[in-house]
Design a protein around this motif. Structure first.
Motif, PDB file in Angstrom:
ATOM      1  N   UNK A  97       0.825  -1.206   0.000  1.00  0.00           N
ATOM      2  CA  UNK A  97       0.000   0.000   0.000  1.00  0.00           C
ATOM      3  C   UNK A  97       0.863   1.261   0.000  1.00  0.00           C
ATOM      4  N   UNK A  98       2.030   1.194   0.652  1.00  0.00           N
ATOM      5  CA  UNK A  98       2.874   2.381   0.792  1.00  0.00           C
ATOM      6  C   UNK A  98       3.885   2.561  -0.329  1.00  0.00           C
ATOM      7  N   UNK A  99       3.959   1.625  -1.262  1.00  0.00           N
ATOM      8  CA  UNK A  99       4.873   1.805  -2.384  1.00  0.00           C
ATOM      9  C   UNK A  99       4.498   3.063  -3.171  1.00  0.00           C
ATOM     10  N   UNK A 100       5.437   3.951  -3.431  1.00  0.00           N
ATOM     11  CA  UNK A 100       5.124   5.194  -4.142  1.00  0.00           C
ATOM     12  C   UNK A 100       5.046   4.999  -5.649  1.00  0.00           C
ATOM     13  N   UNK A 101       4.286   4.012  -6.065  1.00  0.00           N
ATOM     14  CA  UNK A 101       4.130   3.675  -7.478  1.00  0.00           C
ATOM     15  C   UNK A 101       2.918   2.761  -7.610  1.00  0.00           C
ATOM     16  N   UNK A 102       2.344   2.641  -8.797  1.00  0.00           N
ATOM     17  CA  UNK A 102       1.238   1.704  -8.988  1.00  0.00           C
ATOM     18  C   UNK A 102       1.703   0.258  -8.831  1.00  0.00           C
ATOM     19  N   UNK A 103       0.838  -0.565  -8.265  1.00  0.00           N
ATOM     20  CA  UNK A 103       1.094  -1.999  -8.126  1.00  0.00           C
ATOM     21  C   UNK A 103      -0.016  -2.743  -8.863  1.00  0.00           C
ATOM     22  N   UNK A 104       0.382  -3.486  -9.882  1.00  0.00           N
ATOM     23  CA  UNK A 104      -0.552  -4.282 -10.682  1.00  0.00           C
ATOM     24  C   UNK A 104      -0.447  -5.730 -10.239  1.00  0.00           C
ATOM     25  N   UNK A 205       4.708   7.194 -17.139  1.00  0.00           N
ATOM     26  CA  UNK A 205       3.709   8.135 -16.640  1.00  0.00           C
ATOM     27  C   UNK A 205       4.307   9.016 -15.540  1.00  0.00           C
ATOM     28  N   UNK A 206       3.589  10.046 -15.102  1.00  0.00           N
ATOM     29  CA  UNK A 206       4.072  10.909 -14.012  1.00  0.00           C
ATOM     30  C   UNK A 206       3.943  10.211 -12.662  1.00  0.00           C
ATOM     31  N   UNK A 207       4.965   9.488 -12.282  1.00  0.00           N
ATOM     32  CA  UNK A 207       4.904   8.564 -11.150  1.00  0.00           C
ATOM     33  C   UNK A 207       4.546   9.247  -9.833  1.00  0.00           C
ATOM     34  N   UNK A 208       5.108  10.421  -9.592  1.00  0.00           N
ATOM     35  CA  UNK A 208       4.824  11.085  -8.319  1.00  0.00           C
ATOM     36  C   UNK A 208       3.348  11.436  -8.208  1.00  0.00           C
ATOM     37  N   UNK A 209       2.764  11.890  -9.279  1.00  0.00           N
ATOM     38  CA  UNK A 209       1.333  12.183  -9.276  1.00  0.00           C
ATOM     39  C   UNK A 209       0.503  10.937  -9.029  1.00  0.00           C
ATOM     40  N   UNK A 210       0.903   9.827  -9.633  1.00  0.00           N
ATOM     41  CA  UNK A 210       0.188   8.571  -9.409  1.00  0.00           C
ATOM     42  C   UNK A 210       0.327   8.115  -7.956  1.00  0.00           C
ATOM     43  N   UNK A 211       1.523   8.273  -7.393  1.00  0.00           N
ATOM     44  CA  UNK A 211       1.744   7.890  -6.000  1.00  0.00           C
ATOM     45  C   UNK A 211       0.895   8.732  -5.059  1.00  0.00           C
ATOM     46  N   UNK A 244       7.326  16.919 -13.755  1.00  0.00           N
ATOM     47  CA  UNK A 244       6.333  16.252 -14.594  1.00  0.00           C
ATOM     48  C   UNK A 244       5.137  17.149 -14.892  1.00  0.00           C
ATOM     49  N   UNK A 245       4.734  17.970 -13.929  1.00  0.00           N
ATOM     50  CA  UNK A 245       3.625  18.892 -14.205  1.00  0.00           C
ATOM     51  C   UNK A 245       4.031  19.905 -15.263  1.00  0.00           C
ATOM     52  N   UNK A 246       5.206  20.490 -15.120  1.00  0.00           N
ATOM     53  CA  UNK A 246       5.664  21.462 -16.112  1.00  0.00           C
ATOM     54  C   UNK A 246       5.795  20.825 -17.485  1.00  0.00           C
ATOM     55  N   UNK A 247       6.315  19.588 -17.510  1.00  0.00           N
ATOM     56  CA  UNK A 247       6.455  18.877 -18.780  1.00  0.00           C
ATOM     57  C   UNK A 247       5.095  18.554 -19.374  1.00  0.00           C
ATOM     58  N   UNK A 248       4.153  18.152 -18.538  1.00  0.00           N
ATOM     59  CA  UNK A 248       2.821  17.821 -19.029  1.00  0.00           C
ATOM     60  C   UNK A 248       2.127  19.013 -19.667  1.00  0.00           C
ATOM     61  N   UNK A 249       2.255  20.166 -19.036  1.00  0.00           N
ATOM     62  CA  UNK A 249       1.645  21.381 -19.582  1.00  0.00           C
ATOM     63  C   UNK A 249       2.334  21.782 -20.885  1.00  0.00           C
ATOM     64  N   UNK A 262       8.933  10.918 -13.849  1.00  0.00           N
ATOM     65  CA  UNK A 262       8.512  10.343 -12.574  1.00  0.00           C
ATOM     66  C   UNK A 262       8.886  11.195 -11.394  1.00  0.00           C
ATOM     67  N   UNK A 263       9.232  12.463 -11.625  1.00  0.00           N
ATOM     68  CA  UNK A 263       9.702  13.356 -10.561  1.00  0.00           C
ATOM     69  C   UNK A 263       8.698  14.483 -10.310  1.00  0.00           C
TER      70      UNK A 263
END
Length: 263
Positions: A97-104, A205-211, A244-249, A262-263
């Motif tokens: 649950x605490x992993x800072x990334x998606x777990x499939x 993907x933007x990992x920090x946002x997903x976390x 990642x937000x700046x890059x996304x925009x 991922x930062x």
């Protein structure tokens, strides 16, 4: 650590952890717990990893606890199962649950007992059409551990959660999808392709946002609405300063694919 009960690798930002005791339907022993814990610790320390895929070898995902690992004969002194939960299963659930990334979780066959609830602790569960979920604890006079009493009612509601827990009936993957217990049921031959395609997506993907999304969803169960709105503001403040937000925009404005780090 040399692994005998699992397989673990990290390539191109994707970590794959395979429970590897197929002759015992990948049921847990103390040795397997220690290997999984070591792999998750390595994963936390590896800055290149941006997604984890959890699956099982052979014809099953995980049959829960290997009862031969702590066998108790009728009339013999009991074992402290609470210690086992505190020492192994609870830390395992919290680590995922605490992993800072998606777990499939790619459920390739039967997921029973602790194996079923381990799958449900993951963020996205894909299951092969032939897979099934069984809350087998009631057949041993036990309760659904490994987070089962927390996840089940939240995923399918109290009525279905109690039915699954009190009856211990097999729930086919297709019905699990219909009930909202899992994300998707897929053909057996497509399971790992689907899981790895999703992992490839998350690895870019933007990992920090997903976390942060993962964390915010978890905390919402304990927060009031004002508390959750405040948490959202705190997270958005931090994410707004991220690369990642700046890059996304910039990518959106330039109409080009984003190159997230991922930062």
């Amino acid at each position: 650590m040399t692994y005998e009960s699992i397989q673990f690798r990290i390539e191109n930002g994707i970590a794959v952890l395979t429970l590897n005791r197929p002759e015992r339907l990948n049921s847990f022993t103390q040795a397997m717990h220690l290997e999984v814990r070591d792999a998750l610790t390595r994963l936390q320390a590896d800055k290149s990893a941006r997604v984890l895929v959890l699956t099982g070898a052979g014809r099953g995902f995980c049959a829960g606890q290997d009862l031969n690992d702590r066998a108790v004969e009728p009339g013999a002194p009991g074992v402290d199962l609470g210690e086992s939960v505190e020492k192994f299963y609870a830390p395992l659930v919290l680590a995922i649950k605490n992993l800072p990334m998606p777990v499939i979780c790619a459920v390739n066959g039967v997921a029973a007992g602790a194996g079923a609830n381990l799958a449900l602790a993951c963020d996205i569960v894909l299951a092969a059409k032939s897979a099934s979920f069984i809350e087998a604890f009631c057949k041993l006079g036990l309760i659904p551990d490994t987070g089962g009493t927390w996840h089940l009612p939240r995923l399918v509601g109290p009525a279905r959660a109690l039915g699954l827990a009190l009856l211990g009936d097999k729930l086919p993957a297709e019905k699990a999808e219909q009930w909202g217990l899992i994300w998707r049921c897929v053909p057996d031959e497509s399971l790992m392709d689907e899981a790895m395609a999703m992992a490839t997506h998350f690895a870019t993907a933007p990992t920090k946002g997903l976390a942060f999304t993962k964390k915010a969803m978890q905390e919402s169960f304990a927060n009031t609405l004002p508390e959750q709105l405040q948490l959202e503001a705190q997270m958005m403040r931090e994410l707004g300063y991220s690369h990642d937000y700046r890059e996304g925009v910039a990518a959106f404005i330039a109409k080009r694919p984003a190159q997230f780090k991922g930062e």
